[in-house]
Write an enzyme that holds these catalytic residues in place. Structure first.
Site, short mmCIF file in Angstrom:
data_model
loop_
_atom_site.label_atom_id
_atom_site.label_comp_id
_atom_site.label_asym_id
_atom_site.label_seq_id
_atom_site.Cartn_x
_atom_site.Cartn_y
_atom_site.Cartn_z
N ASP A 8 -13.93 1.69 -0.52
CA ASP A 8 -13.70 0.45 -0.69
C ASP A 8 -14.58 -0.35 -1.89
O ASP A 8 -14.77 0.30 -2.96
CB ASP A 8 -13.74 -0.39 0.73
CG ASP A 8 -12.91 -1.72 0.78
OD1 ASP A 8 -12.82 -2.38 -0.30
OD2 ASP A 8 -12.52 -1.93 1.75
N GLU A 13 0.67 -1.29 -0.14
CA GLU A 13 0.00 0.12 -0.04
C GLU A 13 0.79 1.25 0.03
O GLU A 13 0.60 2.34 0.79
CB GLU A 13 -1.08 0.02 1.13
CG GLU A 13 -1.89 -1.12 1.33
CD GLU A 13 -2.75 -1.28 2.39
OE1 GLU A 13 -3.26 -0.08 2.98
OE2 GLU A 13 -3.72 -2.17 2.59
#
Length: 296
Positions: free
Chosen positions: A201, A124
């Protein structure tokens, strides 16, 4: 199972580390979902409370149905075929071998039976994620990269009439929309929604074209009209809300995946069922789950 309108309750106390990718298979009246970090695939039948799980050979980002009754699974290294009758995974197509730190994340199948999925940097940090389209041909898979520069790509989702693709750039708190033509080409990228509290998300659309978005770190399901106007959010008893699926006979039961990842002991004490499956009723039906089309 009697559920209330927009009042979520836990229907499967599974406590996944990173629950994701719910899909409703109407022919089985069953919900399939994954635990990415737990390397698990789950199947849950709400009417009977039957719950079964399988071990995956690696982190599995999504499970999407294929016309032949099997599933396309997005694992760390690429696409695999999963057979729920045997529990076996078979490698199908390697994705991004040039980025060993990447993995496949989320995906969907559009109304023409094409797979859309994204990749992400597993750490990430790096903008190495991309968006792909996959079409089955008799001589193999046609895999096309359509967009790049994502740290964590999420979604994707397609509008009910198939002319818009939605994609999340989760770390940037943005949801983008693209025009999608019948040939599967993307154009006219634009910002659809900007988040300030939590991170977008998984996204799905309902039968009216509204966009429903799990909100990581926000404890809610965020909702938008097709023009981007916000609709009232639905508060959830879990901080990390990942994605929803419409299910039930009328596609008006909303199943929600959540995650325990990143929550400290104090938060977990307040949210003991974090990572579980929650559900509630709504008034607008979802769209039927499409299957990946096999060219005959």
């Amino acid at each position: 199972m009697t559920l209330k309108y927009h009042n979520p309750e836990c229907v499967l106390d599974v406590r996944a580390t990173l629950g994701e990718g719910p899909v409703w298979i109407g022919s089985e009246s069953a919900l399939y979902f994954v635990d990415i970090l737990g390397k698990k695939v789950h199947r849950f039948v709400p009417d009977t409370a039957e719950h079964k799980s399988w071990d995956a050979p690696a982190r599995v980002g999504f499970m999407l149905p294929v016309e032949d009754g099997k599933f396309l699974a997005g694992l760390a290294d690429g696409l695999h075929i999963f057979d729920p009758h045997t529990g076996e995974f078979a490698p199908h197509a390697q994705i991004e071998p040039e980025h060993p730190g990447n993995r496949l994340n989320d995906g969907c199948v559009d109304g023409l039976g094409r797979l859309w999925f994204g990749t992400m940097d597993d750490g990430e940090e790096n903008e190495t994620g991309s968006i792909y389209r996959v079409i089955h041909k008799r001589d193999g898979l046609e895999i096309t990269k359509h967009d790049e520069g994502y740290v964590v790509s999420n979604g994707p989702a397609v509008s009910p009439n198939g002319d818009v693709l939605y994609v999340c750039d989760s770390g940037e708190q943005k949801v983008y929309a693209f025009d999608l033509d019948k040939a599967g080409n993307l154009s006219n990228e634009r910002l659809f929604a900007q988040f300030s509290d939590g991170y977008p998300d998984g996204v799905v659309t309902d039968s009216e074209g509204n966009v429903w978005c799990g909100t990581w770190g926000g404890g809610r399901v965020s909702r938008f009209r097709p023009d981007g106007t916000p609709l009232p959010s639905i508060e959830m008893p879990a901080t990390n809300v990942t994605k929803i699926a419409f299910g039930g006979d009328d596609l008006k039961t909303v199943f929600v995946t959540t995650a325990r990842k990143g929550l400290d002991a104090e938060t977990l004490a307040k949210e003991p069922q974090a990572g579980s499956i929650f559900a509630f009723r709504t008034d607008v039906a979802g769209n039927p789950q499409h299957a990946f089309r096999l060219e005959k």
